[in-house]
Design a protein around this motif. Structure first.
Motif, PDB file in Angstrom:
ATOM      1  N   SER A 173      17.378 -10.929 -15.507  1.00 56.03           N
ATOM      2  CA  SER A 173      17.492 -11.871 -14.394  1.00 56.03           C
ATOM      3  C   SER A 173      16.659 -11.393 -13.213  1.00 56.03           C
ATOM      4  CB  SER A 173      18.956 -12.112 -14.021  1.00 56.03           C
ATOM      5  OG  SER A 173      19.418 -11.084 -13.187  1.00 56.03           O
ATOM      6  N   ARG A 174      16.537 -10.065 -13.037  1.00 60.41           N
ATOM      7  CA  ARG A 174      15.656  -9.568 -11.983  1.00 60.41           C
ATOM      8  C   ARG A 174      14.199  -9.938 -12.304  1.00 60.41           C
ATOM      9  NH1 ARG A 174      16.256  -4.011 -11.666  1.00 60.41           N
ATOM     10  NH2 ARG A 174      17.741  -4.046  -9.971  1.00 60.41           N
ATOM     11  N   ALA A 175      13.839  -9.761 -13.574  1.00 58.63           N
ATOM     12  CA  ALA A 175      12.463 -10.078 -13.988  1.00 58.63           C
ATOM     13  C   ALA A 175      12.156 -11.546 -13.748  1.00 58.63           C
ATOM     14  CB  ALA A 175      12.259  -9.717 -15.450  1.00 58.63           C
ATOM     15  N   GLU A 233       5.976  -4.436   1.412  1.00 55.23           N
ATOM     16  CA  GLU A 233       6.984  -5.238   2.078  1.00 55.23           C
ATOM     17  C   GLU A 233       7.893  -5.830   1.014  1.00 55.23           C
ATOM     18  OE1 GLU A 233       5.252  -7.979   4.801  1.00 55.23           O
ATOM     19  OE2 GLU A 233       7.195  -8.534   5.625  1.00 55.23           O
ATOM     20  N   MET A 234       9.204  -5.699   1.205  1.00 58.42           N
ATOM     21  CA  MET A 234      10.159  -6.269   0.259  1.00 58.42           C
ATOM     22  C   MET A 234      10.395  -7.722   0.640  1.00 58.42           C
ATOM     23  SD  MET A 234      12.122  -5.886  -2.380  1.00 58.42           S
ATOM     24  CE  MET A 234      12.955  -4.382  -2.890  1.00 58.42           C
ATOM     25  N   THR A 235      10.032  -8.621  -0.252  1.00 53.79           N
ATOM     26  CA  THR A 235      10.221 -10.046   0.038  1.00 53.79           C
ATOM     27  C   THR A 235      11.148 -10.648  -1.015  1.00 53.79           C
ATOM     28  OG1 THR A 235       8.469 -10.799  -1.416  1.00 53.79           O
ATOM     29  CG2 THR A 235       7.812 -10.142   0.790  1.00 53.79           C
ATOM     30  N   ALA A 236      11.400 -11.931  -0.913  1.00 59.11           N
ATOM     31  CA  ALA A 236      12.245 -12.592  -1.894  1.00 59.11           C
ATOM     32  C   ALA A 236      11.580 -12.580  -3.275  1.00 59.11           C
ATOM     33  CB  ALA A 236      12.517 -14.022  -1.450  1.00 59.11           C
ATOM     34  N   ASP A 237      10.271 -12.437  -3.314  1.00 60.27           N
ATOM     35  CA  ASP A 237       9.559 -12.381  -4.597  1.00 60.27           C
ATOM     36  C   ASP A 237       9.218 -10.956  -5.000  1.00 60.27           C
ATOM     37  OD1 ASP A 237       9.552 -15.150  -4.656  1.00 60.27           O
ATOM     38  OD2 ASP A 237       7.682 -15.266  -3.511  1.00 60.27           O
ATOM     39  N   GLY A 238       9.919  -9.983  -4.461  1.00 59.36           N
ATOM     40  CA  GLY A 238       9.655  -8.600  -4.827  1.00 59.36           C
ATOM     41  C   GLY A 238       8.759  -7.908  -3.823  1.00 59.36           C
ATOM     42  N   LEU A 239       8.165  -6.774  -4.252  1.00 51.26           N
ATOM     43  CA  LEU A 239       7.374  -5.962  -3.335  1.00 51.26           C
ATOM     44  C   LEU A 239       5.938  -6.454  -3.285  1.00 51.26           C
ATOM     45  CD1 LEU A 239       8.827  -2.658  -4.677  1.00 51.26           C
ATOM     46  CD2 LEU A 239       8.964  -3.337  -2.290  1.00 51.26           C
ATOM     47  N   PRO A 257      19.582   4.741  -3.265  1.00 52.68           N
ATOM     48  CA  PRO A 257      19.970   3.589  -4.074  1.00 52.68           C
ATOM     49  C   PRO A 257      19.725   2.294  -3.293  1.00 52.68           C
ATOM     50  CG  PRO A 257      21.715   5.244  -4.070  1.00 52.68           C
ATOM     51  CD  PRO A 257      20.686   5.691  -3.074  1.00 52.68           C
ATOM     52  N   GLY A 258      19.208   1.286  -3.966  1.00 56.42           N
ATOM     53  CA  GLY A 258      19.011  -0.014  -3.320  1.00 56.42           C
ATOM     54  C   GLY A 258      17.711  -0.156  -2.555  1.00 56.42           C
ATOM     55  N   ILE A 259      16.871   0.858  -2.577  1.00 56.78           N
ATOM     56  CA  ILE A 259      15.643   0.809  -1.787  1.00 56.78           C
ATOM     57  C   ILE A 259      14.571  -0.048  -2.480  1.00 56.78           C
ATOM     58  CG2 ILE A 259      14.397   2.857  -2.674  1.00 56.78           C
ATOM     59  CD1 ILE A 259      15.043   2.182   0.996  1.00 56.78           C
ATOM     60  N   GLY A 260      14.663  -0.188  -3.814  1.00 58.65           N
ATOM     61  CA  GLY A 260      13.700  -1.026  -4.535  1.00 58.65           C
ATOM     62  C   GLY A 260      12.953  -0.330  -5.659  1.00 58.65           C
ATOM     63  N   LYS A 261      13.512   0.769  -6.181  1.00 58.34           N
ATOM     64  CA  LYS A 261      12.824   1.522  -7.239  1.00 58.34           C
ATOM     65  C   LYS A 261      12.716   0.712  -8.525  1.00 58.34           C
ATOM     66  CE  LYS A 261      15.833   4.900  -6.967  1.00 58.34           C
ATOM     67  NZ  LYS A 261      16.661   4.354  -5.882  1.00 58.34           N
ATOM     68  N   SER A 262      13.827   0.092  -8.939  1.00 58.56           N
ATOM     69  CA  SER A 262      13.796  -0.694 -10.182  1.00 58.56           C
ATOM     70  C   SER A 262      12.862  -1.877 -10.044  1.00 58.56           C
ATOM     71  CB  SER A 262      15.202  -1.184 -10.532  1.00 58.56           C
ATOM     72  OG  SER A 262      16.091  -0.094 -10.590  1.00 58.56           O
ATOM     73  N   THR A 263      12.849  -2.479  -8.855  1.00 55.83           N
ATOM     74  CA  THR A 263      11.948  -3.600  -8.586  1.00 55.83           C
ATOM     75  C   THR A 263      10.504  -3.148  -8.738  1.00 55.83           C
ATOM     76  OG1 THR A 263      13.585  -4.404  -7.010  1.00 55.83           O
ATOM     77  CG2 THR A 263      11.387  -5.357  -6.872  1.00 55.83           C
ATOM     78  N   LEU A 264      10.180  -2.014  -8.128  1.00 55.98           N
ATOM     79  CA  LEU A 264       8.813  -1.491  -8.195  1.00 55.98           C
ATOM     80  C   LEU A 264       8.401  -1.235  -9.642  1.00 55.98           C
ATOM     81  CD1 LEU A 264       6.378  -0.387  -6.499  1.00 55.98           C
ATOM     82  CD2 LEU A 264       7.372   1.866  -6.799  1.00 55.98           C
TER      83      LEU A 264
HETATM   84  P1  TYD Z   1      16.467  -2.306  -6.614  1.00 56.82           P
HETATM   85  O1  TYD Z   1      15.102  -2.337  -7.177  1.00 56.82           O
HETATM   86  O2  TYD Z   1      17.586  -2.653  -7.530  1.00 56.82           O
HETATM   87  O3  TYD Z   1      16.771  -0.872  -5.961  1.00 56.82           O
HETATM   88  P2  TYD Z   1      16.996   0.581  -6.636  1.00 56.82           P
HETATM   89  O4  TYD Z   1      16.548   0.487  -8.058  1.00 56.82           O
HETATM   90  O5  TYD Z   1      16.162   1.512  -5.809  1.00 56.82           O
HETATM   91  O6  TYD Z   1      18.440   0.908  -6.521  1.00 56.82           O
HETATM   92  O7  TYD Z   1      16.432  -3.286  -5.349  1.00 56.82           O
HETATM   93  C1  TYD Z   1      17.505  -3.355  -4.521  1.00 56.82           C
HETATM   94  C2  TYD Z   1      17.400  -4.340  -3.401  1.00 56.82           C
HETATM   95  O8  TYD Z   1      16.188  -5.057  -3.323  1.00 56.82           O
HETATM   96  C3  TYD Z   1      18.483  -5.334  -3.563  1.00 56.82           C
HETATM   97  O9  TYD Z   1      19.391  -5.130  -2.507  1.00 56.82           O
HETATM   98  C4  TYD Z   1      17.869  -6.666  -3.469  1.00 56.82           C
HETATM   99  C5  TYD Z   1      16.489  -6.405  -2.988  1.00 56.82           C
HETATM  100  N1  TYD Z   1      15.495  -7.294  -3.637  1.00 56.82           N
HETATM  101  C6  TYD Z   1      14.755  -8.162  -2.853  1.00 56.82           C
HETATM  102  O10 TYD Z   1      14.896  -8.220  -1.639  1.00 56.82           O
HETATM  103  N2  TYD Z   1      13.822  -8.970  -3.459  1.00 56.82           N
HETATM  104  C7  TYD Z   1      13.635  -8.947  -4.812  1.00 56.82           C
HETATM  105  O11 TYD Z   1      12.787  -9.700  -5.323  1.00 56.82           O
HETATM  106  C8  TYD Z   1      14.419  -8.053  -5.609  1.00 56.82           C
HETATM  107  C9  TYD Z   1      14.268  -7.982  -7.092  1.00 56.82           C
HETATM  108  C10 TYD Z   1      15.320  -7.241  -4.981  1.00 56.82           C
END
Ligand code: TYD
Ligand code: MG
Length: 467
Positions: free
Chosen positions: A145-147, A278-284, A107-114
């Protein structure tokens, strides 16, 4: 309508007709939970299928091996680019039209973001008109809001739904007819055909097999998110890996920005492929040259470090191996290893003591693979031995030298796979010398512009590292 009762082990998925205190399969205690399954004909997926067939999609069940569908003849099938070269490679060259992809990770690794970025990439690059993103864990506002943060464009092609009932999702799919369905996450969905709670083994299995059925019969791509859970109370993605086409795992240290996407199973391509993000402020964002990233923090002429070109799938990666020796305050010296199996490090240390004569007695040894990568390839042996030797003898290793070779118990240096690829990568990153197994000298020499030094026995390290 018949209601059947069964007992399912929540840690391994074993099924039994009656309750037992201990699971005969995995030995867990008190893990069998009663689950009621309603056996009746389910028409929801066939309804979806019919609606797709009316649209002209969908496939018939019986075809000859050599027979091609109209679509294949037209060359239209095959792969859709996700817009991310890293992700395309991990998928085996893009997304297959009716492919079912499971993406697991903490959880929190960035799956939803990806996945939001996948939705955007496909609508932007592959001309996908409709994507349905179903979330069972977040509200529509949260996804929006994530989008917004990710600056996702094409907002008129991506549909959002907050839903946990699989049958309701199927109704939406039937009406919307998306080309890609994203389900986030597996553990929150449930089907009305099973009475147990979402996240139990039988729910997780049933939901997945229904979604697979949907992908194949309606011809849509399905992406399913699965959280990896440490405690056994929620069933993890492992339990459904056999049901899906492609299994990807998203890894990384949540404290660090680097994320690795690995292919564990793929019916449409190679396994063991690796994508680096790389996870950045603008996503992956894609990391096109991970070797440079792994080596970026290396110090010149440091003691106890050596570089190896390891292979992740078809991709060479230059990685720094580090060793540190300090006098041990205890009778039995400590051996600690991060990123490499400690048994392996123990074997290599024994070879070093026996055949090179470097003593580790009364010394604690710490071994580390820089950048958080895990290595298990035999090709890394020689670099590991070189790093440990350099640490014990306090001789620096030139930072533009790379080591390749498997080390046998008699100290002999053995061949590595795909040596050309590895030497090429080192050359590309500006390395000046590659130390390679003696038997592969000619193959390694095919790369020009880098000095190739052969080694036949670990003993030769003594002279090599002195100069
Ligand atoms: P998320 O995609 O919600 O993870 P999962 O679906 O795997 O649980 O992402 C979680 C983390 O990513 C959250 O702690 C914040 C970070 N994040 C960034 O650093 N940059 C971003 O642009 C976004 C959307 C998230
Ligand atoms: Mg999520």
């Amino acid at each position: 309508m018949k209601i059947k009762s069964q007992y399912t082990c929540q840690s391994c998925g074993f099924n039994a007709a009656k309750w037992m205190g201990k699971c005969p399969e995995c030995g867990a205690w008190n893990s069998l939970v009663e689950e009621k399954i309603t056996q009746s004909k389910d028409s929801s997926i066939s309804a979806v299928r019919e609606s797709f067939q009316a649209k002209g999609a969908g496939t018939s069940n019986l075809v000859l091996l050599g027979e091609m569908s109209e679509e294949q003849k037209a060359g239209a099938k095959h792969r859709n680019s996700t817009g991310s070269p890293e992700l395309d490679r991990v998928l085996g060259g893009g997304l297959v039209r009716d492919g079912f992809v499971l993406i697991g990770g903490d959880p929190g690794i960035g799956k939803s973001t990806l996945l939001l970025q996948v939705a955007q990439g496909l609508t932007e690059n592959a001309g996908v008109k409709k994507v349905l993103y179903v979330s069972g864990e977040e509200s529509i506002e949260q996804i929006q809001s994530r989008a917004k943060r990710l600056r996702i464009k094409n907002q008129s092609s991506i549909y959002l739904a907050a839903e946990t009932q699989l049958e309701k999702v199927l109704t939406i799919v039937k009406d919307l007819k998306p080309e890609l369905l994203i389900m986030d996450s597996l553990q929150t969905f449930s089907t009305g055909f099973i009475e147990s709670a979402p996240g139990t083994v039988s729910q997780v299995r049933e939901v997945t097999s229904r979604l697979m059925n949907l992908a194949k019969s309606a011809g849509i791509a399905v992406w399913l998110v699965g959280h990896v859970t440490k405690d056994g109370s929620i069933a993890g993605p492992k339990i459904v890996e056999h049901l899906v086409d492609t299994v990807l795992y998203f890894e990384g240290d949540s404290g660090q920005t680097m994320r690795l996407l690995r292919t564990v199973k793929n019916r449409f391509g190679n396994t063991n492929e690796l994508g680096v993000f790389e996870m950045t402020a603008d996503g992956l964002i894609d990391v096109a040259n991970p070797s440079a990233l792994f080596l970026s923090e290396r110090t010149e002429q440091a003691m106890g470090t050596a570089i190896v070109a390891t292979l992740e799938g078809s991709r060479p990666l230059l990685v720094e191996l580090q060793a540190l020796c300090v006098p041990s305050p205890y009778g039995t010296p400590r051996r600690t290893s991060v990123g490499m199996d400690s048994q392996k490090v123990a074997i290599l240390t024994a070879v070093l003591e026996k055949h090179v004569g470097a003593s580790l007695q009364n010394q604690d040894l710490f071994f580390n693979v820089a950048g958080g990568l895990r290595l298990s390839e035999p090709a890394c042996d020689l670099a590991s031995v070189a790093a440990i030797y350099s640490a014990i003898r306090e001789v620096p290793i030139d930072s533009s030298t790379m080591f390749l070779g498997e080390v046998g118990l008699t100290g002999e240096i053995r061949k590595v796979t795909q040596i050309e690829l590895r030497v090429d990568e080192a050359k590309k990153l500006g390395f000046k010398e590659a130390i390679v197994p003696h038997s592969q000298l000619e193959r390694a020499k095919k790369t020009s512009g880098i000095k190739i030094t052969p080694i036949a026995h670990v003993n030769e390290l003594k002279n090599m590292l002195r100069s």
